[in-house]
Design a protein around this motif. Structure first.
Motif, mmCIF file in Angstrom:
data_model
loop_
_atom_site.group_PDB
_atom_site.id
_atom_site.type_symbol
_atom_site.label_atom_id
_atom_site.label_comp_id
_atom_site.label_asym_id
_atom_site.label_seq_id
_atom_site.Cartn_x
_atom_site.Cartn_y
_atom_site.Cartn_z
ATOM 1 N N UNK A 6 4.697 -8.232 -14.361
ATOM 2 C CA UNK A 6 5.903 -8.274 -15.191
ATOM 3 C C UNK A 6 5.981 -7.054 -16.112
ATOM 4 N N UNK A 7 4.836 -6.562 -16.567
ATOM 5 C CA UNK A 7 4.797 -5.377 -17.434
ATOM 6 C C UNK A 7 5.277 -4.123 -16.707
ATOM 7 N N UNK A 8 4.879 -3.973 -15.462
ATOM 8 C CA UNK A 8 5.228 -2.785 -14.674
ATOM 9 C C UNK A 8 5.339 -3.196 -13.215
ATOM 10 N N UNK A 9 6.564 -3.208 -12.702
ATOM 11 C CA UNK A 9 6.801 -3.682 -11.330
ATOM 12 C C UNK A 9 6.260 -2.728 -10.270
ATOM 13 N N UNK A 10 6.022 -1.488 -10.647
ATOM 14 C CA UNK A 10 5.436 -0.547 -9.697
ATOM 15 C C UNK A 10 4.003 -0.948 -9.325
ATOM 16 N N UNK A 11 3.392 -1.770 -10.155
ATOM 17 C CA UNK A 11 2.038 -2.251 -9.864
ATOM 18 C C UNK A 11 1.989 -3.054 -8.569
ATOM 19 N N UNK A 12 3.125 -3.576 -8.132
ATOM 20 C CA UNK A 12 3.175 -4.285 -6.852
ATOM 21 C C UNK A 12 2.761 -3.340 -5.721
ATOM 22 N N UNK A 13 3.341 -2.143 -5.730
ATOM 23 C CA UNK A 13 2.999 -1.164 -4.698
ATOM 24 C C UNK A 13 1.605 -0.591 -4.902
ATOM 25 N N UNK A 14 1.238 -0.378 -6.141
ATOM 26 C CA UNK A 14 -0.105 0.155 -6.406
ATOM 27 C C UNK A 14 -1.184 -0.803 -5.934
ATOM 28 N N UNK A 51 7.107 7.937 -4.218
ATOM 29 C CA UNK A 51 5.807 8.555 -4.517
ATOM 30 C C UNK A 51 4.660 7.645 -4.090
ATOM 31 N N UNK A 52 4.776 6.361 -4.397
ATOM 32 C CA UNK A 52 3.728 5.415 -3.990
ATOM 33 C C UNK A 52 3.654 5.295 -2.469
ATOM 34 N N UNK A 53 4.813 5.252 -1.824
ATOM 35 C CA UNK A 53 4.825 5.130 -0.364
ATOM 36 C C UNK A 53 4.271 6.374 0.310
ATOM 37 N N UNK A 54 4.523 7.546 -0.254
ATOM 38 C CA UNK A 54 3.957 8.785 0.305
ATOM 39 C C UNK A 54 2.437 8.713 0.338
ATOM 40 N N UNK A 55 1.869 8.214 -0.735
ATOM 41 C CA UNK A 55 0.412 8.112 -0.836
ATOM 42 C C UNK A 55 -0.118 7.010 0.085
ATOM 43 N N UNK A 57 1.505 5.462 2.936
ATOM 44 C CA UNK A 57 1.854 5.407 4.357
ATOM 45 C C UNK A 57 1.450 6.634 5.157
ATOM 46 N N UNK A 58 0.856 7.628 4.516
ATOM 47 C CA UNK A 58 0.433 8.832 5.234
ATOM 48 C C UNK A 58 -1.016 8.787 5.726
ATOM 49 N N UNK A 59 -1.939 8.176 4.987
ATOM 50 C CA UNK A 59 -3.339 8.198 5.446
ATOM 51 C C UNK A 59 -3.604 7.240 6.610
ATOM 52 N N UNK A 60 -4.784 7.329 7.200
ATOM 53 C CA UNK A 60 -5.134 6.463 8.334
ATOM 54 C C UNK A 60 -5.084 4.964 8.023
ATOM 55 N N UNK A 61 -5.099 4.575 6.758
ATOM 56 C CA UNK A 61 -5.054 3.155 6.386
ATOM 57 C C UNK A 61 -3.630 2.620 6.301
ATOM 58 N N UNK A 62 -2.655 3.395 6.781
ATOM 59 C CA UNK A 62 -1.240 3.020 6.664
ATOM 60 C C UNK A 62 -0.908 1.704 7.356
ATOM 61 N N UNK A 63 -1.586 1.383 8.456
ATOM 62 C CA UNK A 63 -1.264 0.139 9.156
ATOM 63 C C UNK A 63 -1.602 -1.076 8.294
ATOM 64 N N UNK A 64 -2.710 -1.015 7.558
ATOM 65 C CA UNK A 64 -3.074 -2.112 6.658
ATOM 66 C C UNK A 64 -2.065 -2.199 5.508
ATOM 67 N N UNK A 65 -1.644 -1.046 4.994
ATOM 68 C CA UNK A 65 -0.649 -1.022 3.910
ATOM 69 C C UNK A 65 0.678 -1.607 4.396
ATOM 70 N N UNK A 66 1.126 -1.196 5.585
ATOM 71 C CA UNK A 66 2.394 -1.693 6.099
ATOM 72 C C UNK A 66 2.337 -3.193 6.354
ATOM 73 N N UNK A 67 1.228 -3.671 6.863
ATOM 74 C CA UNK A 67 1.081 -5.112 7.106
ATOM 75 C C UNK A 67 1.235 -5.878 5.791
ATOM 76 N N UNK A 68 0.641 -5.377 4.711
ATOM 77 C CA UNK A 68 0.770 -6.053 3.413
ATOM 78 C C UNK A 68 2.191 -5.940 2.860
ATOM 79 N N UNK A 69 2.832 -4.793 3.042
ATOM 80 C CA UNK A 69 4.219 -4.647 2.591
ATOM 81 C C UNK A 69 5.103 -5.678 3.290
ATOM 82 N N UNK A 70 4.857 -5.901 4.577
ATOM 83 C CA UNK A 70 5.606 -6.914 5.319
ATOM 84 C C UNK A 70 5.257 -8.324 4.851
#
Length: 186
Positions: A6-14, A51-55, A57-70
């Motif tokens: 609630x303090x910072x919604x960007x923390x969801x992506x972080x 900016x958060x997505x650039x960091x 979705x570019x590295x090799x761990x992007x599939x794990x990140x995308x799965x969590x975003x979904x």
């Protein structure tokens, strides 16, 4: 977690980025807090989200990140300006197809943000297309325009995303012979 998000919604992506980067899973209370604050991500400036997505979705761990975003529905906020011809996710498709492209695109290597967005766009559409017969109907220009609006992409990133999507569209739309396919790929 509710108070922190609630303090910072960007923390969801972080939170997703750190979990993907280090191969972590969320505790149930944190996962629940992320899911309940998903809609708040739309309050964050597009540039900060990008900016958060650039960091993430570019590295090799992007599939794990995308799965969590979904999983948390954050992908729906990222693609909120893209009107697909089909409405909503199709449950029989969403669960069965999983993360397809992020694990296949240059597996184990870093990729550009434009290519990552093209893969994300295809993943997002694949989860919603009622049948693969409708796949050629994906509106590429509308997808790029929507991503420009939701993330304020640079011209270079948008051009790279569009080029990757059009290249795939050409392969899908045409019934190419083997010789034509080889020429196209060359």
């Amino acid at each position: 977690p509710n108070h922190r998000f609630e303090e910072d919604h960007l923390r969801l992506l972080r939170a997703v980025r750190f979990a993907a980067r280090f191969g972590l899973e969320f505790e149930p209370i944190t996962a629940s807090a992320i899911a309940s604050h998903t809609s708040h991500l739309a309050r964050i400036s597009p540039e900060r989200i990008a900016d958060e997505l650039r960091i993430m979705l570019s590295p090799p761990t992007r599939d794990h990140a995308w799965e969590m975003l979904q999983r948390f529905g954050l992908d729906t906020i990222i693609f909120r300006f893209w009107e697909l011809p089909w409405k909503g996710p199709h449950p029989e498709i969403r669960g069965s197809r999983g993360v397809i492209l992020f694990s296949q695109v240059a597996a184990g290597e870093r990729i550009s943000f434009g290519l990552a967005l093209a893969a994300a766009t295809l993943e997002y559409a694949l989860q919603r297309v009622p049948s693969l017969d409708r796949w050629p109907d994906i509106p590429v220009r509308a997808a790029v325009r929507a991503m420009r609006q939701s993330l304020r992409l640079s011209n270079e990133e948008a051009d790279e995303m569009e080029g990757a999507l059009y290249g795939l569209e050409q392969l899908i739309k045409f019934d190419l012979t083997e010789a034509q396919l080889k020429r196209f790929l060359a």
